[in-house]
Design a protein around this motif. Structure first.
Motif, PDB file in Angstrom:
ATOM      1  N   ARG A  31      -1.215 -10.208  52.015  1.00  0.00           N
ATOM      2  CA  ARG A  31       0.164 -10.165  51.510  1.00  0.00           C
ATOM      3  C   ARG A  31       1.019 -11.190  52.265  1.00  0.00           C
ATOM      4  O   ARG A  31       1.759 -11.966  51.670  1.00  0.00           O
ATOM      5  N   ARG A  32       0.874 -11.175  53.587  1.00  0.00           N
ATOM      6  CA  ARG A  32       1.665 -12.129  54.385  1.00  0.00           C
ATOM      7  C   ARG A  32       1.209 -13.562  54.132  1.00  0.00           C
ATOM      8  O   ARG A  32       2.029 -14.468  54.029  1.00  0.00           O
TER       9      ARG A  32
ATOM     10  N   GLY B 126      -0.066 -14.632  51.438  1.00  0.00           N
ATOM     11  CA  GLY B 126       0.468 -14.955  50.106  1.00  0.00           C
ATOM     12  C   GLY B 126       1.936 -15.332  50.179  1.00  0.00           C
ATOM     13  O   GLY B 126       2.382 -16.285  49.529  1.00  0.00           O
ATOM     14  N   ALA B 127       2.694 -14.584  50.999  1.00  0.00           N
ATOM     15  CA  ALA B 127       4.134 -14.860  51.121  1.00  0.00           C
ATOM     16  C   ALA B 127       4.360 -16.245  51.713  1.00  0.00           C
ATOM     17  O   ALA B 127       5.181 -17.024  51.211  1.00  0.00           O
ATOM     18  N   ILE B 128       3.608 -16.565  52.774  1.00  0.00           N
ATOM     19  CA  ILE B 128       3.783 -17.877  53.423  1.00  0.00           C
ATOM     20  C   ILE B 128       3.305 -18.983  52.485  1.00  0.00           C
ATOM     21  O   ILE B 128       3.909 -20.057  52.400  1.00  0.00           O
TER      22      ILE B 128
ATOM     23  N   GLN C 288       3.321 -18.883  49.218  1.00  0.00           N
ATOM     24  CA  GLN C 288       4.321 -19.049  48.150  1.00  0.00           C
ATOM     25  C   GLN C 288       5.540 -19.823  48.660  1.00  0.00           C
ATOM     26  O   GLN C 288       6.073 -20.696  47.974  1.00  0.00           O
ATOM     27  N   LEU C 289       5.930 -19.510  49.892  1.00  0.00           N
ATOM     28  CA  LEU C 289       7.054 -20.229  50.501  1.00  0.00           C
ATOM     29  C   LEU C 289       6.727 -21.724  50.592  1.00  0.00           C
ATOM     30  O   LEU C 289       7.549 -22.580  50.242  1.00  0.00           O
TER      31      LEU C 289
ATOM     32  N   ARG D 287       6.814 -23.314  47.162  1.00  0.00           N
ATOM     33  CA  ARG D 287       8.203 -23.502  46.698  1.00  0.00           C
ATOM     34  C   ARG D 287       8.853 -24.670  47.428  1.00  0.00           C
ATOM     35  O   ARG D 287       9.558 -25.486  46.834  1.00  0.00           O
ATOM     36  N   GLU D 288       8.608 -24.703  48.734  1.00  0.00           N
ATOM     37  CA  GLU D 288       9.197 -25.765  49.555  1.00  0.00           C
ATOM     38  C   GLU D 288       8.753 -27.131  49.028  1.00  0.00           C
ATOM     39  O   GLU D 288       9.571 -28.033  48.854  1.00  0.00           O
TER      40      GLU D 288
ATOM     41  N   ARG E  57      10.312 -27.883  45.625  1.00  0.00           N
ATOM     42  CA  ARG E  57      11.748 -28.185  45.704  1.00  0.00           C
ATOM     43  C   ARG E  57      12.027 -29.442  46.512  1.00  0.00           C
ATOM     44  O   ARG E  57      13.138 -29.944  46.520  1.00  0.00           O
TER      45      ARG E  57
ATOM     46  N   ARG F 208      -0.099 -21.714  55.198  1.00  0.00           N
ATOM     47  CA  ARG F 208       0.296 -23.111  54.968  1.00  0.00           C
ATOM     48  C   ARG F 208      -0.798 -23.851  54.201  1.00  0.00           C
ATOM     49  O   ARG F 208      -0.522 -24.571  53.243  1.00  0.00           O
TER      50      ARG F 208
END
Lengths: 665, 335
Positions: free
Chosen positions: A65-66, A68-70, A72-73, A76-77, A80, A165
């Protein structure tokens, strides 16, 4: 088919990798213990082992989960930060690329090669800078902006940050590769179809053989359909006009075009054999004749005498059920006399041979050279060894276990043991004129008609009867034109398995590009854990350049194959202007220099093992030349290299992040 | 709420920064020892460079101590598991500027062990709590400093932590935001959470902290309860309703009779913060009300809609809570 030359044994390679990794880690642990002893006295080694324990615990407790969160971040980074703008350049290249890729000779095969090389190179070199930039700058920027503070003060482990990452950048890169790969495929397909202005194909429809030839240009389209040697010519101002005026001819021409397209866009599956030669005296030799070419990729056999190029194919028994095999070859001619022969192609003949290779063993299992063995009965053999006569037993050996030395077949493992090589059966096939700049395809049917010179009769023989007990088939190639030479390299003759569709080979090439980019991302993220962005970028780029372009040179230096000695010796030679081939004086000073160079070479050996071998990812030539990407020679090593670097990189990344003070600038 | 159970234990904590050659550049913290108890609001005070932020980063494992020990929630500062129960608001909200408020909280929420539904519930709750509902889909790079502090606070609370570490929590906030922040800190204490905050805005600390530590040049100079440290045992202060001059004279005589001397007699003043809050509250209650100086020309267009408020004789202290006003009289830099 299972017979691949130089197969990549994944388990053996994994074992080698584990030994190297283990040695490396042991070295690191010992060094860390020594350093911590100096800093923390007796508590030092305990601290080192507590770090190891923590790493292992961290690794076991990694939360998807973590991660995946990193990830996804990170994704997105990247998005963007306008990473997807690379598509713009890609689109631009594809819009105008074909303007600069036309083959001057209008050869479709070379055109196809250009298109495929262009697409694979464009995908690789467009995405590479993007992923190097992103992966090398991501973490250092987080540390500089201190946004990482809000992450590490949450229950996110250092391993999760590194993995997250890598996964994040990997996901972005995967999307880029996928989209560009698919777009590239359709672009190649379209461009090649567009290039096929002139072709000639034979179609069989309802049992009727039709030869369809089309020539199209600025002055219109001409389609010639020949049935039973009666040609029908249809002309039109353009293809669309042809479609309207003669729809049947148009459809026939399109089917022929599709067939021609599939001939150029293909993934051939070759099976390579082991190449050796027989000289003019009929004895085995390691190489053919050198006709003066510095590049010894090909050596030559002389025509009109006993010179032969011999290919031994292994494990061919598996394919005995096939109706026919195709032998494909592309040889290079060297003419010693030209004149009227210049326009005449050389005459070549294949011979299929069943050979028996055997060495002998005594009762203790010792290998006995066939040269000292004589027959002592129908099935019994004896040899005179060390002044005694001993009874020996024959043992079959494979082509791979045998090499040619001093005009004899000997064992690779023990060149003193001569191998008994007996030709049991030889079937010469019909001779044919070779096409020098194209492919020569010969069908080998499961039942072969041949002329037996001994009996003077025509005979039939099953192909499987030519395969020996080891599952091997020998093919000998002879040039029949006296005074002319034919150049041979191992890959010039192969058994052609049913070809795969082009999309299969192309997908494998894209997959290999993806693997390489995964490795680059991993190296980038890892180096960014302990270096600032620009330096991490330089390091990763160096890994890539050295691992791809200078690897061979590095291997030569480490192996002592480069003239001029090691680093120190070469400096001295430059300064004192001593020729590379001159021996250095046998003095204490030069002996010391040689010793220091030995030491430096050990350092280079470590560097060589640390830098990934990016040559494994170079698969574009396979696809561009119409071949499938082979599992054992290209795909498995690429996967192996990528996987091999993931764990060490994770360890380095974890320790780099854990041991550095994130706040300390 | 305050118990003696130590949530943070710091023993002989020192931190030196070294240069490239390993030589000591500056000693940021010198042998600091203190405990933070469960359920209290603890303030770390000191001028710039006194070591308060260094202390906080040592607590969080962002820096490694040169010597000494830190235990936080019973575990080592380097232990990741402890972070499940900690919320941290950095000095400046070091967040990912390319995310919007919702994505920010979702990202930080996913780092904790909570269900998706629970995460979404908390995201809504905290965005509402910090008053960013109107800007929840705007990227943080478009936020003002105050808005960034608010979302920073929300991310610190997303895991409903037992221990909240706030580094300069009111920096960048307007007086309303500062008041809200202080109310929230008090609310956190009421919920049984422990709060450690460092600030150089003394009024903020004084208003909310139970105990404080004062650091100067890396050394602990004072440690104790706020009222104990501020109380002047040698002096007495009386607070009454308004007295006329005769009554004051009479009181003076009585005090002198008991040997005490009256130092000042004056009307108590409120803080600027209280005046500001009162003004804003009144403006919200009575829209259109505005201050018009006596010598200002009349604005005909707004003559009927605007309720003029001239300079008033009423002291703002009337509206202030007297007990608080008394304690705030000497506050030097109230917002």
């Amino acid at each position: 088919m299972s017979f691949d030359y130089e197969p990549f044994d994944f388990l053996v390679e994994a074992g080698n990798w584990a030994i190297r990794l283990g040695s490396f880690l042991l070295l690191v642990v010992v060094l860390a213990c020594l350093l911590s002893l100096q800093k923390h006295k007796t508590a030092g080694p305990r601290l080192v082992f507590s770090w190891i324990q923590r790493f292992l615990r961290d690794l076991m407790q990694v939360s998807f989960r973590r991660v995946g969160a990193i990830a996804q971040l990170t994704f997105r980074e990247s998005v963007r930060r306008k990473a997807l703008w690379v598509f713009g350049i890609f689109a631009l290249l594809f819009m105008f690329g074909s303007w600069f890729l036309d083959d001057p000779n209008n050869r479709v095969d070379l055109q196809v090669k250009n298109y495929i090389s262009f697409v694979l190179t464009a995908i690789t070199w467009l995405i590479l800078p993007v992923v190097i930039l992103l992966s090398c700058w991501g973490l250092p920027e987080d540390i500089r902006n201190r946004s990482l503070h809000t992450v590490v003060t949450k229950p996110a482990r250092k391993t999760e940050i590194v993995i997250g990452r890598v996964v994040g950048f990997g996901t972005l890169m995967t999307i880029l590769v996928l989209i560009m790969g698919v777009a590239g495929f359709f672009w190649i397909d379209r461009e090649v179809a567009h290039s096929l202005n002139t072709f000639s194909e034979t179609l069989v429809e309802g049992g009727v053989e039709k030869s369809v030839a089309m020539v199209s240009g600025d002055d219109g389209v001409t389609v010639t359909v020949t049935v039973d040697e009666a040609p029908t010519v249809t002309t039109a101002a353009s293809r669309s006009a042809l479609r309207q005026e003669s729809p049947e001819v148009y459809e026939l021409a399109e089917r022929a075009r599709l067939k021609a397209l599939n001939r150029f866009l293909v993934a051939k599956r070759p099976v390579y054999g082991i190449l050796s030669f027989k000289g003019a005296d009929g004895r085995p030799t390691e190489k053919g004749v050198n006709t003066g070419d510095v590049w010894e990729y090909r050596t030559y056999i002389e025509g009109g005498n006993q010179w032969r190029a011999i290919w031994d194919f292994e494990n061919v028994g598996d394919e005995s059920g096939s109706d026919s095999w195709l032998l494909e070859s592309s040889f290079e001619a060297f003419r010693t006399h030209k004149g009227n022969d210049i326009s005449k192609s050389l005459l070549l003949q294949y011979s299929l041979t069943r050979v028996r290779r055997r060495v002998f063993q005594d009762a203790t299992g010792r290998m006995i050279s066939a040269a000292v063995v004589r027959k002592a009965g129908d099935e019994a053999f004896e040899a005179h060894v060390d002044g005694q006569t001993v009874s020996v037993q024959p043992v079959s050996v494979s082509a791979r276990a045998v090499e040619v030395r001093d005009n004899r077949y000997v064992l690779v493992s023990d060149p003193l043991v001569v191998v008994d090589m007996t030709e049991e059966l030889r079937v010469p096939l019909s001779s044919f004129n070779i096409s020098e700049f194209g492919e020569n395809v010969t069908a080998l049917k499961s039942e072969i008609d041949f002329y037996d010179q001994e009996s003077g009769e025509s005979k039939k023989l099953k192909l499987e009867d030519l395969i020996n007990d080891q599952g091997e088939l020998r093919i000998e190639v002879a040039c029949l034109d006296s005074g002319q030479y034919l150049g041979m390299a191992r890959r010039d003759l192969f058994i052609k398995l049913p070809s795969n569709r082009f999309v299969v080979g192309y997908s494998k090439a894209i997959f290999t590009v993806w693997l390489m980019l995964v490795l680059v991302v991993t190296l980038g993220v890892t180096s960014s854990c302990f270096l600032k962005g620009p330096i991490a970028m330089l390091l990763t780029f160096n890994f890539l350049i050295v691992g791809q372009g200078f690897r061979q040179f590095l291997e030569k230096i480490v192996g002592g194959e480069v003239d001029g000695g090691g680093p120190l010796e070469s400096i001295i030679r430059i300064v004192r202007q001593i020729n590379l081939t001159d021996d250095l004086p046998d003095t204490l000073f030069y002996n010391a220099v040689a010793t220091i160079d030995e030491f430096l070479n050990q350092g280079l050996f470590i560097v060589q093992n640390i830098i990934p071998d990016f040559r494994n990812f170079r698969v574009a030539p396979y696809v561009a030349n119409g071949f499938d990407v082979p599992w054992s020679q290209a795909l498995a090593p690429s996967i192996g290299v990528t996987l091999a670097y993931l764990i060490p990189c994770l360890i380095v990344g974890y320790y780099s992040l854990s041991l550095r003070e994130l706040e300390h600038k | 709420m305050d118990t003696n159970e130590a949530v943070i234990k710091i023993r002989n904590l020192s931190k030196s920064y070294r240069d490239f050659w390993g030589l000591e550049k500056v000693q940021a913290l010198k042998s600091l020892s203190l405990d933070v108890h469960k359920g209290e609001i603890f303030g770390l005070l000191g001028p710039n460079g006194s070591g308060k932020t260094t202390t906080m980063k040592l607590l969080l494992g962002l820096l490694f101590p040169s010597s000494g020990e830190v235990t936080i929630l019973g575990e080592s500062a380097n232990n990741v598991e402890k972070n499940e129960r900690i919320g941290y608001l950095p000095e400046e909200s070091y967040l990912y500027k390319f995310l919007n408020a919702e994505e920010t909280l979702d990202f930080y929420g996913r780092l904790f062990n909570m269900t998706k539904a629970e995460r979404h519930r908390r995201i809504d709750h905290y965005i509402d709590l910090v008053g960013l509902n109107h800007a929840r889909h705007r990227q943080l790079k478009e936020y003002s400093k105050g808005m960034t502090r608010r979302i920073g606070l929300a991310q610190a609370l997303i895991n409903d932590p037992d221990l909240v570490l706030l580094d300069e929590p009111t920096t960048g906030l307007d007086p309303l935001g500062t008041r809200d922040m202080k109310d929230l800190i008090l609310k956190l204490r009421d919920e049984g959470k422990t709060v450690v905050m460092c600030s150089h805005l003394l009024a903020d600390v004084q208003n909310v902290c139970d105990r404080i530590a004062i650091l100067y040049e890396g050394e602990l100079k004072e440690l104790g309860r706020v009222e104990d440290l501020l109380k002047e045992q040698g002096r007495t202060q009386l607070m009454t309703s308004r007295l006329d001059e005769a009554a004051i004279t009479e009181v003076r005589q009585v005090l002198e009779k008991h040997g005490a001397s009256v130092e000042t007699v004056d009307h108590p003043t409120s803080t600027l913060e209280e005046l500001f809050l009162k003004t804003v509250q009144e403006s919200r209650d009575r829209p259109g009300r505005r201050f018009v100086p006596e010598d200002a020309p009349a604005d005909a267009s707004e003559e009927e809609s605007v309720e003029d408020v001239g300079p008033s004789d009423d002291s703002p202290a009337d509206a202030a809570v007297e007990s608080q006003a008394a304690s705030n009289q000497e506050s030097p830099d109230a917002d």
